[in-house]
Write a protein that holds these residues in place. Structure first.
Motif, PDB file in Angstrom:
ATOM      1  N   GLU B 251      45.078  41.127  44.105  1.00  0.00           N
ATOM      2  CA  GLU B 251      46.203  41.405  45.001  1.00  0.00           C
ATOM      3  C   GLU B 251      47.191  42.360  44.343  1.00  0.00           C
ATOM      4  O   GLU B 251      47.737  43.251  44.990  1.00  0.00           O
ATOM      5  CB  GLU B 251      46.911  40.095  45.384  1.00  0.00           C
ATOM      6  CG  GLU B 251      46.028  39.042  46.038  1.00  0.00           C
ATOM      7  CD  GLU B 251      45.696  39.345  47.482  1.00  0.00           C
ATOM      8  OE1 GLU B 251      46.130  40.400  47.968  1.00  0.00           O
ATOM      9  OE2 GLU B 251      45.009  38.535  48.130  1.00  0.00           O
ATOM     10  N   LEU B 252      47.407  42.178  43.050  1.00  0.00           N
ATOM     11  CA  LEU B 252      48.308  43.089  42.340  1.00  0.00           C
ATOM     12  C   LEU B 252      47.794  44.517  42.425  1.00  0.00           C
ATOM     13  O   LEU B 252      48.544  45.452  42.653  1.00  0.00           O
ATOM     14  CB  LEU B 252      48.437  42.677  40.876  1.00  0.00           C
ATOM     15  CG  LEU B 252      49.320  41.474  40.567  1.00  0.00           C
ATOM     16  CD1 LEU B 252      49.190  41.105  39.105  1.00  0.00           C
ATOM     17  CD2 LEU B 252      50.758  41.764  40.911  1.00  0.00           C
ATOM     18  N   LEU B 253      46.482  44.654  42.264  1.00  0.00           N
ATOM     19  CA  LEU B 253      45.887  45.988  42.304  1.00  0.00           C
ATOM     20  C   LEU B 253      45.924  46.582  43.700  1.00  0.00           C
ATOM     21  O   LEU B 253      45.732  47.778  43.875  1.00  0.00           O
ATOM     22  CB  LEU B 253      44.448  45.932  41.787  1.00  0.00           C
ATOM     23  CG  LEU B 253      44.336  45.658  40.295  1.00  0.00           C
ATOM     24  CD1 LEU B 253      42.929  45.314  39.924  1.00  0.00           C
ATOM     25  CD2 LEU B 253      44.812  46.863  39.512  1.00  0.00           C
ATOM     26  N   GLU B 254      46.133  45.731  44.701  1.00  0.00           N
ATOM     27  CA  GLU B 254      46.285  46.259  46.058  1.00  0.00           C
ATOM     28  C   GLU B 254      47.737  46.620  46.336  1.00  0.00           C
ATOM     29  O   GLU B 254      48.075  47.044  47.427  1.00  0.00           O
ATOM     30  CB  GLU B 254      45.829  45.224  47.085  1.00  0.00           C
ATOM     31  CG  GLU B 254      44.332  45.096  47.167  1.00  0.00           C
ATOM     32  CD  GLU B 254      43.903  44.179  48.292  1.00  0.00           C
ATOM     33  OE1 GLU B 254      44.788  43.552  48.902  1.00  0.00           O
ATOM     34  OE2 GLU B 254      42.696  44.086  48.534  1.00  0.00           O
ATOM     35  N   GLY B 255      48.596  46.379  45.374  1.00  0.00           N
ATOM     36  CA  GLY B 255      49.993  46.776  45.568  1.00  0.00           C
ATOM     37  C   GLY B 255      50.878  45.629  45.988  1.00  0.00           C
ATOM     38  O   GLY B 255      51.941  45.848  46.556  1.00  0.00           O
TER      39      GLY B 255
END
Lengths: 430, 509
Positions: B251-255
C-alpha cells in the motif's frame, strides 16, 4: 449529557416512525409457500346444461414428498386433491373453489390448461378472459384440447413425473417424434383467437387405454415406439392394473375456426401443417426402398423453412409457398442399393413427393373443407396488400380462402449420410 | 478503559513541569513526590560520594544493562560532566544518551524505560536507554492468513513493525514521522509514507487529523481509526487495518499512508477504497488468472453473505413464481406444517448463529473455540429441522451464509457485511424483492457518498477511472501493472517508462 439525549431521539425518531409504519402495514402481500394451494393442471369442460365444469388438480406437497415412504402414516393417500366444480363462469368457479380450499388458490405454477372438446367448441373466449385477467397466471402456459373431456385427461395419474402437469409439459416439450411445436401457449393462442386475420390452433391430447392400444388405428409407427415403453412402466408399477389404466398421448392438432373448435388433424396432417408454416423441426418419414426390396429408409427431419409469397391479380389471390426441408438418415436398410449421388437424388425426390402429399392433405382439409386460416395466409396478404385487404377481408372466409390456389414448391435435401454408404448386414460368408 | 476524554479531563497526580533544580536533594524529592506510591521506582546512588543518582523503573529496564551502567559510574567515582562524557564514550559505546533539562521530558524517559542520571549541582540530567521491551516474537499473522507469500505478521511493538517494513522498502524516501498521543498512555504513533509517491496533501491531512486527537488513552490502532476516519457515523471502515507487513508495504508503494500504533499489531492504511477490502495480499502472489477468478468468487461471496437469506425469504413469502414447479413443490413440502413464517425462522437462525459465534470466540481454547461455532451451528440447525421448528432449506441457507461471510478477507469489513444482511432480511420479509432492492439502493447511495481521506470510497468504479480497473475486476499480471492506482492525486507512473498521464479529475481540487 443533556445535549446528547434530544440529539439521539432526533436521530432515532425517523427510524422509529419507519419501523412502526412497517409493523402496521405488516407483510401486506406476503403469502407463505406452505399456505398456497398450488394448482397444477386445470381442465375446462362444458356440462350438458351449458355450464362450465372445471377440474383442478391441486398438489399436496407433503404427500408428494413424504420423507419415509414406508413408515409415514398413510401411503395410499393421493398426493393430489382433485376438485371438480361447476359454475356460470370461470370466476364463479374459482370463487366456489376457494371456499372449498383451506389455502390460497395459486395459479402461478399452473402448468397446463386442457379444454374439453365441448368447451373448446363453445366456451373458449369466456374462459380465456378470466385466465388473461388473473394476474399470477403465466401467459406462456401451454394450452391443449382434449378429444373427449378435459376431466378425463386431468385425472390421470402421472407416471414418469411427479405431477400430471409436469408430465404433460414434458410430453409436449421432449417427445422426440411427435410434432410438438403446434402446441400454443395461452398468449399466442388468444392473440390469434381474438384477431380476425388468423385462426388459432393448438395441440390435442387424448388418452389411450392399455387394452385397446393395439386397435388404435391412427398411430404412425413412430408414435407407437414412443408410447409402448410408457405403458410397460405403468404395468410394472401398478400392482393391480386396473382396466381403465390409461396413457396420455399428444396427438395431432385441434383446429379452430372463428373462435370455435372445428376439428382435429391427425399426425400426418399436423406434419403437413408444420411444414407449411416452416416450423417442423423434428419428425420422421419412412421411405420405401423399391418395388422388390423389403428394407426402408428412415429419415429424420432436422429443419424446415417456408416462405409465403402472396399475389393478387384482379382481386383473385394466389399463394406460392416455398418449403425447404433438411433431413438426416435415421436408418437405411435397403439391401441392394448403396448410397451415391444418383441414389441421393432419387431419395430426395421420393422424399419431396411424400412431403408434398402431406401438405396437400392438410390443405385439402383445413383450407378447402373447413375454410379455416390456420396457415396465416390472410396475414401475409394483409402485410403485403394492406389497402386491398380491406376489400378482401369480408369475403376471406366466405369462399375466397377456399378458392385460393396454393402452389407448393418443396425442395428436400438429405444431408450428412457420411461414410455409411451401405446398409449394415451380417457377413454371411463366415 | 473507555473513559471518555470529553467528560473526564485528565488530572495528573502531581504536575511536574519546568526546569530542573540545581540541588540533587530537591530534584529527588520532587521525583519522589511525582512517583508517589509507585513502588517500582528505584533511586540508585552512585557510591561512594552519593552525589549522583540513577533513577529508573526497576521492572521495565534490563538488569544487565543497568549493571553495566552502574559499574561504569561507580568506577568513575565523583561525577563530573567531563567524566560522564568520557565514560559514555569509553565504557558505554552502545548506550543511547541524551541530556534533558525539563521535568516533563525526563519523566517521559523514565516511563519509557530509560535510566536517568541526576548529579548534584547540575540543572540537567543524562538519560540512558536501558529499557527491556517484552513482547511477542514475530510470528505468522493469526487473522490474515495466506497460503503463499511472506509469513510474518506485525507484533505489538511499533519499533519491530517499522523494522519489518524497512526490511522490505529500503529507500530513504520512506519517511517516518513520530508523534505521541494519549495523555495517560503516551502512545507512540508512527506515520509512514513514501515521498514522491504519496500525495503530500493526504500526508498533511493525516498529520492534521492526528494532531486534533485529544484523548487520555490509545490502546489499539482502532482508537486512532475511529478518531480520524472520515465518516464517524458510517458503519463502513474507511481505513484498512492489517497485520501484514507485506500488505502495508504494497500500500505504501501505491502511494498510501500507513499509521503504526505502539501496542497494536495492526497497522492502519489510508486512503482506502471499497474494493480493497475484497483484496488479499495473496492475490498478488498467485498468478493473475487464478487471482482474477478468486476475486470474482469473492464478489459472489459478498453478495451471498449479504442477500442470500433475504433472497430466500423473499422467494418463499412473495415470489413463488420465480421457482420452477418441481422446486416449488419441494420447497412447499419442506415447509409444510412449519409453525413460523420464513422471516421468523431466518431471524431465529441468525440469532442462533450470532450467539454461537460470539460464544465460540470467547470460549477458552481448551473447550474447542471456533470449531464449536461451526459444529454447533450445524448440530443445532439439524436438531431444529428434525424437531420441525425450522425448514431444512432455511438451515442450508443460513449455514451457507454464515460460512460464506468468511470469504471476505478483512475482518472488520466481514463483520459489517454480516450485520448488513439483517436489515436486508427484515426488508425482504416485509416487502420482498422490492425491499431488498430499496435496501441495497440505500446502501449503495451511502457507499457512494463516503470518502476516505478525500478519495471516493467506490473509486475507481464510481467515479469511473478505467485505468484503475486493472486491479479491481481483474488482477492483471505484474508486467501490465504499469501505473499507480488512479485517483490518489498523483498520476505519475511507477516504472517511468511512459510519460505521466494526467486525465480525469483530481480529487483534491
Amino acid at each position: 449529557m443533556n445535549k446528547t439525549k434530544p440529539f439521539l431521539l432526533k436521530l432515532l425518531f425517523p427510524f422509529l416512525l419507519l419501523f412502526v409504519s412497517i409493523g402496521l402495514t405488516g407483510c401486506w402481500s406476503a403469502h407463505e409457500v406452505n399456505d398456497l394451494a398450488i394448482v397444477n393442471v386445470m381442465g375446462i369442460d362444458q356440462t350438458k346444461t351449458g355450464q362450465l365444469k372445471v377440474t383442478t388438480v391441486i398438489v399436496k406437497p407433503p404427500e408428494l414428498f413424504s420423507e419415509s415412504p414406508i413408515g409415514s402414516g398413510n401411503p395410499n393417500r393421493s398426493p393430489f386433491l382433485i376438485q371438480t366444480i361447476t359454475g356460470k363462469s370461470m370466476f364463479d368457479v374459482m370463487e366456489k373453489l376457494s371456499n372449498a380450499l383451506s389455502g390460497k388458490i395459486y395459479l402461478g405454477h399452473l402448468n397446463i390448461v386442457v379444454f374439453g372438446k365441448e368447451a373448446a367448441k363453445h366456451k373458449m373466449g369466456n374462459s380465456l378472459d378470466f385466465l388473461k385477467r388473473e394476474h399470477d397466471f403465466r401467459p406462456n402456459i401451454k394450452l391443449l384440447v382434449s378429444r373427449t373431456t378435459a376431466e378425463e385427461i386431468v385425472k390421470q395419474r402421472p407416471i414418469l413425473n411427479s405431477t400430471i402437469g409436469l408430465e404433460i409439459q414434458d410430453l409436449v416439450k421432449s417427445s422426440r417424434f411427435s410434432t410438438s411445436s403446434m402446441v400454443s401457449d395461452i398468449m399466442k393462442f388468444s392473440e390469434k383467437l381474438e384477431g380476425d386475420i388468423e385462426d388459432a390452433y393448438t395441440g390435442s391430447v387424448n388418452t389411450v387405454s392399455n387394452n385397446d392400444d393395439s386397435h388404435s388405428n391412427e398411430q404412425t409407427l413412430s408414435t407407437q415406439g414412443q408410447v409402448q415403453p410408457r405403458n410397460r412402466i405403468e404395468e410394472q408399477s401398478n400392482e393391480n392394473p386396473k382396466s381403465d389404466a390409461h396413457a396420455l398421448r399428444l396427438q395431432g392438432t385441434a383446429v379452430f375456426n372463428d373462435g370455435h373448435l372445428q376439428g382435429f388433424l391427425d399426425q400426418d396432417e399436423t406434419e403437413g401443417l408444420l411444414l407449411l408454416k416452416g416450423k417442423l423441426h423434428s419428425g420422421s418419414v419412412i421411405l420405401d426402398c423399391g418395388p422388390n426390396d423389403n428394407g426402408a429408409v428412415g429419415l429424420k427431419m432436422m429443419h424446415s423453412q417456408s416462405s409465403y409469397s402472396p399475389h393478387l391479380s384482379q382481386g383473385t389471390p394466389t399463394m406460392d409457398v416455398n418449403i425447404n426441408v433438411k433431413a438426416d438418415i435415421g436408418d437405411y436398410t435397403c439391401a441392394e442399393k448403396t448410397i451415391n449421388t444418383g441414389r441421393m437424388n432419387e431419395l430426395n425426390h421420393q422424399f419431396e413427393n411424400v412431403l408434398e402429399h402431406q401438405v396437400n392433405e392438410v390443405l385439402a382439409i383445413a383450407q378447402k373443407q373447413w375454410q379455416t386460416d390456420i396457415f396465416g395466409f390472410g396475414k401475409t396478404f394483409y402485410q403485403k396488400y394492406p389497402d386491398e385487404w380491406k376489400a378482401l377481408a369480408p369475403h376471406w372466409k366466405q369462399g375466397l380462402l377456399k378458392q385460393m390456389d396454393v402452389h407448393v414448391d418443396i425442395s428436400a435435401n438429405i444431408e450428412r449420410y457420411g461414410l455409411s454408404k451401405e446398409a449394415v448386414k451380417a457377413n454371411e460368408s463366415r | 478503559m473507555g473513559k471518555s476524554h470529553l467528560e473526564n479531563p485528565v488530572i495528573e497526580t502531581q504536575q511536574l513541569v519546568g526546569p530542573l533544580n540545581r540541588s540533587l536533594k530537591e530534584n529527588i524529592a520532587k521525583l519522589k513526590a511525582a512517583f508517589q506510591s509507585c513502588d517500582d521506582i528505584n533511586f540508585l546512588y552512585i557510591k561512594p560520594e552519593n552525589k549522583s543518582c540513577l533513577i529508573y523503573l526497576s521492572d521495565i529496564v534490563s538488569s544487565q544493562k543497568l549493571n553495566e551502567l552502574h559499574q561504569a559510574f561507580s568506577s568513575v567515582g565523583e561525577a563530573h560532566d567531563s567524566l560522564i562524557k568520557s565514560c559514555e564514550a569509553d565504557r558505554l559505546p552502545y548506550q543511547v544518551s541524551h541530556v534533558e533539562s525539563e521535568w516533563s521530558a525526563l519523566i517521559e524517559k523514565i516511563l519509557l524505560g530509560y535510566a536517568i542520571l541526576l548529579t548534584d549541582g547540575q540543572e540537567r540530567a543524562s538519560t540512558f536507554n536501558i529499557s527491556h521491551p517484552i513482547g511477542r516474537e514475530v510470528t505468522t499473522p493469526e487473522v490474515e492468513r495466506t497460503v503463499e507469500g511472506p509469513k510474518e505478521g506485525f507484533v505489538e511493538q511499533s519499533q519491530v513493525n517499522l523494522h519489518l517494513i524497512r526490511q522490505k522498502i529500503r529507500t530513504p524516501s520512506l519517511k517516518v514521522n513520530r508523534l505521541t498521543l494519549g495523555t495517560q498512555t503516551k502512545t507512540q504513533i508512527t506515520i509512514l509514507y513514501i515521498e514522491g509517491i504519496a500525495n503530500e496533501k493526504i500526508v498533511q491531512e493525516v498529520h492534521k487529523r492526528l494532531s486534533r486527537i485529544k484523548t487520555d488513552s490509545i490502546l489499539d490502532s482502532r482508537y486512532v481509526q475511529s478518531m480520524i476516519s472520515d465518516a464517524p457515523f458510517s458503519p463502513f471502515p474507511t481505513m484498512l487495518s492489517t497485520e501484514r507487513p507485506d500488505r502495508v508495504s504494497a500500500e505504501l508503494l501505491e502511494g498510501k499512508v500507513a499509521i503504526l500504533t505502539d501496542g497494536s499489531p495492526s497497522a492502519l492504511v489510508a486512503p482506502i477504497t471499497f474494493v480493497e477490502y475484497l483484496h488479499s495480499s495473496e492475490d498478488y502472489y498467485n498468478s493473475s488468472v487464478v487471482s482474477t477468478i478468486i476475486r470474482w468468487v469473492r464478489f459472489l461471496g459478498l453478495f451471498v453473505a449479504l442477500i442470500l437469506p433475504a433472497f430466500f425469504v423473499a422467494v418463499v413469502t412473495f415470489h413463488q413464481d420465480l421457482l420452477q414447479t418441481p422446486l416449488l413443490i419441494r420447497v412447499a413440502a419442506n415447509r409444510a406444517n412449519l409453525p413460523y413464517p420464513a422471516l421468523v425462522e431466518a431471524i431465529f437462525m441468525y440469532l442462533t448463529y450470532e450467539l454461537l459465534r460470539e460464544a465460540g470466540l470467547r470460549m477458552p481454547k481448551i473447550f474447542g473455540g471456533p470449531i464449536i461455532t461451526i459444529l454447533g451451528l450445524i448440530l443445532i440447525s439439524q436438531a431444529a429441522v428434525t424437531a420441525g421448528v425450522i425448514g431444512p432449506l432455511m438451515s442450508i441457507v443460513v449455514s451457507t451464509t454464515a460460512l460464506t461471510a468468511f470469504i471476505l478477507p478483512n475482518y472488520s469489513f466481514h463483520q459489517i457485511i454480516r450485520f448488513c444482511g439483517i436489515p436486508l432480511l427484515l426488508l425482504s420479509g416485509f416487502f420482498g424483492f422490492m425491499g431488498i432492492l430499496v435496501g441495497l439502493m440505500f446502501g449503495l447511495a451511502h457507499l457512494v457518498s463516503l470518502r476516505s481521506f478525500g478519495i471516493p470510497y467506490l473509486s475507481p468504479v464510481s467515479p469511473s477511472r478505467k485505468e484503475g480497473w486493472k486491479d479491481v475486476f481483474f488482477r492483471v499480471p505484474w508486467w501490465a501493472m504499469e501505473t499507480l492506482p488512479p485517483g490518489l492525486g498523483i498520476d505519475n507512473d511507477k516504472t517511468n517508462t511512459k510519460p505521466p498521464k494526467r486525465n480525469g479529475e483530481d480529487h483534491f481540487e
